[in-house]
Write an enzyme that holds these catalytic residues in place. Sequence first.
Site, mmCIF file in Angstrom:
data_model
loop_
_atom_site.group_PDB
_atom_site.id
_atom_site.type_symbol
_atom_site.label_atom_id
_atom_site.label_comp_id
_atom_site.label_asym_id
_atom_site.label_seq_id
_atom_site.Cartn_x
_atom_site.Cartn_y
_atom_site.Cartn_z
ATOM 1 N N CYS A 1 0.826 -1.220 0.000
ATOM 2 C CA CYS A 1 0.000 0.000 0.000
ATOM 3 C C CYS A 1 0.854 1.261 0.000
ATOM 4 O O CYS A 1 0.447 2.286 -0.556
ATOM 5 C CB CYS A 1 -0.897 0.034 1.234
ATOM 6 S SG CYS A 1 -1.645 -1.515 1.702
ATOM 7 N N GLU B 1 -8.302 -6.358 14.598
ATOM 8 C CA GLU B 1 -9.151 -6.908 13.545
ATOM 9 C C GLU B 1 -9.092 -8.430 13.563
ATOM 10 O O GLU B 1 -8.083 -9.012 13.959
ATOM 11 C CB GLU B 1 -8.704 -6.408 12.167
ATOM 12 C CG GLU B 1 -9.041 -4.970 11.911
ATOM 13 C CD GLU B 1 -8.716 -4.533 10.497
ATOM 14 O OE1 GLU B 1 -9.146 -3.433 10.134
ATOM 15 O OE2 GLU B 1 -8.040 -5.276 9.775
ATOM 16 N N SER C 1 -11.868 -6.752 9.643
ATOM 17 C CA SER C 1 -11.290 -6.163 8.444
ATOM 18 C C SER C 1 -12.396 -5.794 7.478
ATOM 19 O O SER C 1 -13.473 -6.399 7.463
ATOM 20 C CB SER C 1 -10.351 -7.178 7.792
ATOM 21 O OG SER C 1 -10.035 -6.790 6.475
ATOM 22 N N ASP D 1 -4.684 1.085 5.712
ATOM 23 C CA ASP D 1 -5.951 1.398 6.379
ATOM 24 C C ASP D 1 -5.944 2.580 7.341
ATOM 25 O O ASP D 1 -6.655 3.559 7.148
ATOM 26 C CB ASP D 1 -6.448 0.165 7.142
ATOM 27 C CG ASP D 1 -6.847 -0.959 6.211
ATOM 28 O OD1 ASP D 1 -6.767 -0.782 4.992
ATOM 29 O OD2 ASP D 1 -7.233 -2.021 6.718
ATOM 30 N N LYS D 2 -5.180 2.502 8.430
ATOM 31 C CA LYS D 2 -5.281 3.525 9.477
ATOM 32 C C LYS D 2 -4.567 4.812 9.109
ATOM 33 O O LYS D 2 -4.762 5.841 9.752
ATOM 34 C CB LYS D 2 -4.716 3.000 10.818
ATOM 35 C CG LYS D 2 -5.302 1.671 11.260
ATOM 36 C CD LYS D 2 -6.804 1.631 11.199
ATOM 37 C CE LYS D 2 -7.334 0.226 11.357
ATOM 38 N NZ LYS D 2 -6.955 -0.714 10.288
ATOM 39 N N CYS E 1 -5.549 -2.876 -0.818
ATOM 40 C CA CYS E 1 -6.395 -4.032 -1.144
ATOM 41 C C CYS E 1 -7.424 -3.657 -2.207
ATOM 42 O O CYS E 1 -7.989 -2.564 -2.204
ATOM 43 C CB CYS E 1 -7.073 -4.557 0.104
ATOM 44 S SG CYS E 1 -5.913 -5.311 1.272
#
Length: 557
Positions: free
Chosen positions: A52, A447, A473, A126-127, A197
């Site tokens: 990512c 998660e 998730s 993500d975060k 993702c």
Amino acid sequence: MTAPGKRWSTVITGGLDRTPHRAFLRAMGHDDRAIAQPFGALVSTGGSVTPCAMTLAPQIAYARAGLEGAQVTPFEFSTITVADSMGMNHPGMRFSLVSRELIADSIEAVMTAHGYDGLIGFAGCDKTLPGIMMAMARLDRPAVFFYGGAALPGRWRGEETAIVDVYEGVGRVYAGEMSVEDLDDLERNGIGSLGSCAGQFTANTMAMAAEAMGLALSHTAMTPAVAASRSALARHAGETLARLIADGGPLPSDLITRESLENAAATVAATGGSTNAALHLPAIAHERGIRFTLEDVGAVFERTPLVADLKPGGRFWAKDLHAVGGVPTVLRALLEAGALHADQPTISGLSIGEIAARAAPPDGAVVRKAGSPIRSTGGVVVLTGTLAPAGSLIKTAGLARNSHEGPARVFESEEEAVAAVRERQYEAGDVLVIRNEGPKGGPGMREMLGVTALIYGQGMGEAVALLTDGRFSGATRGMCIGHVGPEAAEGGPLALVETGDRIRIDTEARRLDLLVAETVLAARRARWSPRPCEDLPPTLSKYARLVGPADLGAVTH
């Protein structure tokens, strides 16, 4: 002569007392013109710790060029990424949600100490997305959010694949339905490129939310990470920040309003997005002094139609949504459904309604037309009841059934649950309860993709339910309920559940109930005491003392 928009950086460059500061700037290669210009920060969560984050550096270079061409002096600095991909299913996942706060705090520290006039925040994992948006909200300086983009799906034996297929493949091996050799082959083909993702998991969900709040330029969310058009998007981001600095806004305080937060929540519901958005949107709101709770998010979910058929619950990937018009097309469907606050401003200079009206119309497959949604309410719903007085979350997009009732099988941690699931120590009809994984109890609200994917890989994903005070998730599917509040560590009803108790889940009625007499629960409550504190690393110890409840965003201040 000071350039227009040079507001905060004068604390570094202006006057006799700042001669030493200017000397340092000259040592960095800045001349009189560069020192007189506004200062623009390029804040990156890039690195080589996850796919990512590896797409960000080239895009930052184009954004830097955009700033320089618009007479803003660029400064680059980095903050952290804690990748869920690496932290999943072991104690390292405790640091995932914690990293959101560390990112916001670190950006605040550098921006304030160095007096930058605005920032472009580059995020991938993500975060990192909500962490950067929280910092932007807190600082309230000209800001552009820029997402690095999603990966392309992999391809294995004629089918497109993503990481969730690899996770579920592990479960299939444990169930004897896949060979280790086949799983090894899938592992090597499961992800098609660099990027986040590929489905509507947490990163893509929050990137879409950023566009809906007006913090990001159109098409930055769904354009693939490896698309050539990203270079022009990044340059435009630099030019946009320069304009925002010169014009004095719109600022995050103009963009992050109750209405724009509701627009963001609507995109989550409309696309069957990640349940994590219901944690992050209240946290972003909190930074602007707006009380926007899980209950508020749930109200938006209830009135928003599910119009996008995206994985993991649906059929299509981020690349497919990009091909039919991206986030603007989703916004157009919401506008036509009367589910969008159209007058909200954006960094582009257009209102969100104007962006929606100019978008490509829904194609009818990836994005349904307003009059023919997949379902009339959103793909994520909030459940309350005797087991979740403060609420809980389930993704209903792609859910095969609307209700479940069965006996509880209680686990005191994720590790306990994973060990039992590997050995198939559960039965069809069970409700697997994983507690002590909330913001305080974890600490860090881990998660649970590892355990849910194992269950699906064993062919039991539609036969059992799973609930936790932790998180799931964005890739999780099935009858999986997270964010159960109050959490067990705070003495919520989840702490009182015993193996064998019957639990009823009804997504149509929006209920999660423990079917145990109140007199029995009262007796258990009288005996209950918090779990003994374990010896935590300093970061987690501090976090556990400060963090608030999940329904308010699990914030630390």
